[in-house]
Design a protein around this motif. Sequence first.
Motif, PDB file in Angstrom:
ATOM      1  N   PHE A 137       0.832  -1.205   0.000  1.00 49.74           N
ATOM      2  CA  PHE A 137       0.000   0.000   0.000  1.00 49.74           C
ATOM      3  C   PHE A 137       0.875   1.268   0.000  1.00 49.74           C
ATOM      4  O   PHE A 137       0.671   2.188  -0.793  1.00 49.74           O
ATOM      5  CB  PHE A 137      -0.910  -0.038   1.232  1.00 49.74           C
ATOM      6  N   VAL A 138       1.882   1.274   0.878  1.00 45.83           N
ATOM      7  CA  VAL A 138       2.783   2.435   0.959  1.00 45.83           C
ATOM      8  C   VAL A 138       3.602   2.555  -0.328  1.00 45.83           C
ATOM      9  O   VAL A 138       3.800   3.654  -0.859  1.00 45.83           O
ATOM     10  CB  VAL A 138       3.704   2.326   2.200  1.00 45.83           C
ATOM     11  N   PHE A 142       2.721   1.669  -3.286  1.00 44.60           N
ATOM     12  CA  PHE A 142       1.829   2.201  -4.320  1.00 44.60           C
ATOM     13  C   PHE A 142       1.815   3.738  -4.275  1.00 44.60           C
ATOM     14  O   PHE A 142       1.951   4.397  -5.306  1.00 44.60           O
ATOM     15  CB  PHE A 142       0.412   1.630  -4.110  1.00 44.60           C
ATOM     16  N   PHE A 143       1.695   4.278  -3.062  1.00 45.31           N
ATOM     17  CA  PHE A 143       1.672   5.740  -2.942  1.00 45.31           C
ATOM     18  C   PHE A 143       3.009   6.354  -3.347  1.00 45.31           C
ATOM     19  O   PHE A 143       3.054   7.417  -3.966  1.00 45.31           O
ATOM     20  CB  PHE A 143       1.308   6.159  -1.519  1.00 45.31           C
ATOM     21  N   VAL A 152       3.075   6.521  -7.099  1.00 45.25           N
ATOM     22  CA  VAL A 152       2.183   7.572  -7.623  1.00 45.25           C
ATOM     23  C   VAL A 152       2.816   8.955  -7.446  1.00 45.25           C
ATOM     24  O   VAL A 152       2.770   9.799  -8.353  1.00 45.25           O
ATOM     25  CB  VAL A 152       0.795   7.514  -6.950  1.00 45.25           C
ATOM     26  N   VAL A 153       3.444   9.184  -6.282  1.00 44.69           N
ATOM     27  CA  VAL A 153       4.092  10.490  -6.050  1.00 44.69           C
ATOM     28  C   VAL A 153       5.260  10.663  -7.026  1.00 44.69           C
ATOM     29  O   VAL A 153       5.495  11.771  -7.537  1.00 44.69           O
ATOM     30  CB  VAL A 153       4.542  10.628  -4.571  1.00 44.69           C
ATOM     31  N   ILE A 159      -4.032  14.137 -10.586  1.00 40.47           N
ATOM     32  CA  ILE A 159      -3.275  13.123  -9.841  1.00 40.47           C
ATOM     33  C   ILE A 159      -3.539  13.222  -8.336  1.00 40.47           C
ATOM     34  O   ILE A 159      -3.500  12.223  -7.615  1.00 40.47           O
ATOM     35  CB  ILE A 159      -1.765  13.217 -10.161  1.00 40.47           C
ATOM     36  N   PHE A 190      -6.673  11.485  -7.724  1.00 44.33           N
ATOM     37  CA  PHE A 190      -6.414  10.053  -7.823  1.00 44.33           C
ATOM     38  C   PHE A 190      -5.827   9.528  -6.506  1.00 44.33           C
ATOM     39  O   PHE A 190      -6.243   8.478  -6.002  1.00 44.33           O
ATOM     40  CB  PHE A 190      -5.442   9.775  -8.989  1.00 44.33           C
ATOM     41  N   ILE A 191      -4.859  10.273  -5.940  1.00 46.01           N
ATOM     42  CA  ILE A 191      -4.228   9.840  -4.682  1.00 46.01           C
ATOM     43  C   ILE A 191      -5.261   9.776  -3.556  1.00 46.01           C
ATOM     44  O   ILE A 191      -5.313   8.811  -2.788  1.00 46.01           O
ATOM     45  CB  ILE A 191      -3.067  10.786  -4.307  1.00 46.01           C
ATOM     46  N   VAL A 216       0.110   3.048   8.397  1.00 48.08           N
ATOM     47  CA  VAL A 216       0.175   3.661   7.058  1.00 48.08           C
ATOM     48  C   VAL A 216      -0.076   5.158   7.168  1.00 48.08           C
ATOM     49  O   VAL A 216       0.608   5.988   6.547  1.00 48.08           O
ATOM     50  CB  VAL A 216      -0.891   3.040   6.127  1.00 48.08           C
ATOM     51  N   ILE A 271       2.427   8.269   5.914  1.00 49.85           N
ATOM     52  CA  ILE A 271       1.995   9.280   4.940  1.00 49.85           C
ATOM     53  C   ILE A 271       1.955  10.675   5.572  1.00 49.85           C
ATOM     54  O   ILE A 271       2.392  11.664   4.987  1.00 49.85           O
ATOM     55  CB  ILE A 271       0.630   8.880   4.351  1.00 49.85           C
ATOM     56  N   GLY A 285       0.548  16.065  -6.725  1.00 49.29           N
ATOM     57  CA  GLY A 285       0.986  14.788  -6.151  1.00 49.29           C
ATOM     58  C   GLY A 285       1.100  14.917  -4.644  1.00 49.29           C
ATOM     59  O   GLY A 285       0.416  14.242  -3.891  1.00 49.29           O
ATOM     60  N   LEU A 286       1.934  15.889  -4.229  1.00 47.63           N
ATOM     61  CA  LEU A 286       2.085  16.081  -2.776  1.00 47.63           C
ATOM     62  C   LEU A 286       0.866  16.778  -2.170  1.00 47.63           C
ATOM     63  O   LEU A 286       0.589  16.598  -0.993  1.00 47.63           O
ATOM     64  CB  LEU A 286       3.356  16.871  -2.479  1.00 47.63           C
ATOM     65  N   LEU A 334      -1.167  13.938  -1.490  1.00 43.07           N
ATOM     66  CA  LEU A 334      -0.609  13.174  -0.369  1.00 43.07           C
ATOM     67  C   LEU A 334      -0.903  13.871   0.959  1.00 43.07           C
ATOM     68  O   LEU A 334      -1.289  13.236   1.940  1.00 43.07           O
ATOM     69  CB  LEU A 334       0.902  13.019  -0.552  1.00 43.07           C
TER      70      LEU A 334
END
Lengths: 72, 508
Positions: free
Chosen positions: A20-21, A23-24, A27-28, B5, B8-9, B181, B185, B321-322, B325
């Motif tokens: 899972f991590v 995958f992120f 994507v980044v 994107i 999407f994230i 997780v 993140i 992207g970020l 995130l």
Amino acid sequence: MEEHAEKIKNAQINNVLGLFVLFFGIVVLIAVVFTDTTIGKQTNTVAGLILSGIGVGMFLKARKVLRKDGST
Amino acid sequence: MLHGIDYFIVVAYMAGMLGLGFYFKKFVSSSTDYFLGGRSMPFWAIAMSVVVSDIGALDFVGVSGQAYRFGISPANFDWIGSVPAMLLAAFIFVPYFWKAGIFTIPEYLGRRYNSKVRTLASLTWIIFFAFNLGVLFWASAVFLEAIMGWPVWLSILLTAGVVGIYTFFGGITAVVMTDVVQMIIMFVGGFTLVFLAFYHVGGWDAMVQKITAMGPEYKNHFELIQPTDTPTPFPWTGILFGLTFVMANAYMIGNQTVVQRCLTAKNEWHAKMSMVMAAFLKMFIPVLVLFPGLVAIVMLPDLDDGDKALPLMIKEFLPPGLIGLMFSAFFAGLMSSLDSMLNSTATLWTKDIYQPYIKKDGTDHHYLMVGKIVTAIILLFGIATAPVSSSFPGIYVAIQTFLSFFQGPIFALLFLGIFWKRATQWGGLAGLVIGIFSSAILHIFSDQFFTIQDPFLYVSWWSFVVGLVVTIVVSLLTTPYKDDKLMGLVYRLAERTKKAELQGGTNA
């Protein structure tokens, strides 16, 4: 026996979380393509690599445990 | 503005959390699995879970807002408050809680004092968590409205749906492991924002210089210790007495959402180490949550509401992207706080109220189902009460105000319960009831008692003192339990009893 089951359970969980991590992270890293500024590209690259590294680490560690203990 | 994107994230993150929830369902086959993860969790996962559930959405939005308004003094909540309290919890309290095999903190209070104390403490926490959920939902709405213009109810329902599903199916295993997780993140997204914020403002020195030059009202923004007459809610006296001595300890030692995670540890060592590692991680939190708020003073100087500082910083400075995130990191914080409260409320209700009073002889499967149903009911209650928190000026202060009502008295009972074997059941009950009552009085008449705004730190300190004194006085007037009943519940009682017996034998 109980300890063994716990070990397998935690490895199964880490396996999924690692993916899972990862995958992120990927994507980044892909987001670098959509970034205009240099500092933005650099930041996305570093953040993506960190996430991917953590993900791969968790995944590989879990696979190692599952290969070693999962079949016993 | 979010890019494709980023959407999407965010969507992938939400979908992933749902998927994990369904995946963790396979690890839940009993109430112990649902409430304590089968007591098999490793320390590092618990530590990350403790930190991320504490940082939450409130810290992301609320503390950044506090930094925007008051400067760095809210960092005291982590550096001076949480870290010492977590170490105290790790080496004194958590080992006793873990060895006692309890599910809830009120269960410990019930064994140490009596069932009335247990029920009262449990009901208080249940009510607090239920309303706190509403505050958290509102925090998410503020954020989403600022960054995306989403309607309030859409964001509330979206968050509630995702969290509700994975908590409902996966229990505390899902809660702790999704927190892992979420912390990864959150830390990566948070540190990235801090880096970019400083990059744009020209570094720490440039930021300090610019803020200081903005006017005399900013002269105390970089003072960690504020004077007693500060216009902020953080005077040093309140920080020392209210936060360091009471609220931080009460939160880390007496809060069900925190302690329940330690109770999931696979053994006593893991339970202890989870708090030690959490204390280490906690030291980084002010960097993540305060610094963006400080930079926003320079970059976005005319905000009408400090709570909008962080969302707008993300929008202005992060690359595609970020943004997604960081947006996910915010959801991560929000979801980790929500899932903790949902699971803890279900645990409190099932173990402290339902099992002793409503159905004593149910099967384990029955209690598992009750826990799941309560999770769903509390979630719906939180959604319905979310608008209440909009009437408070600052989200973070609102939550601290709620907490200060009973954190002090409950910590007084835990403190005396573990360190003073003479504390009696009636002393505990009187201390808890009168302590909570005193909090309410102090809060209602706060204008007459205190000179600062939002004196929640003082309220928690004085309610602790009231709870402590009342418990001591009433205990001295009533009959204590015999030592055998207190074994494993009072600090080093077994060792002290053994030593006394040996000395008695030698003397004889």
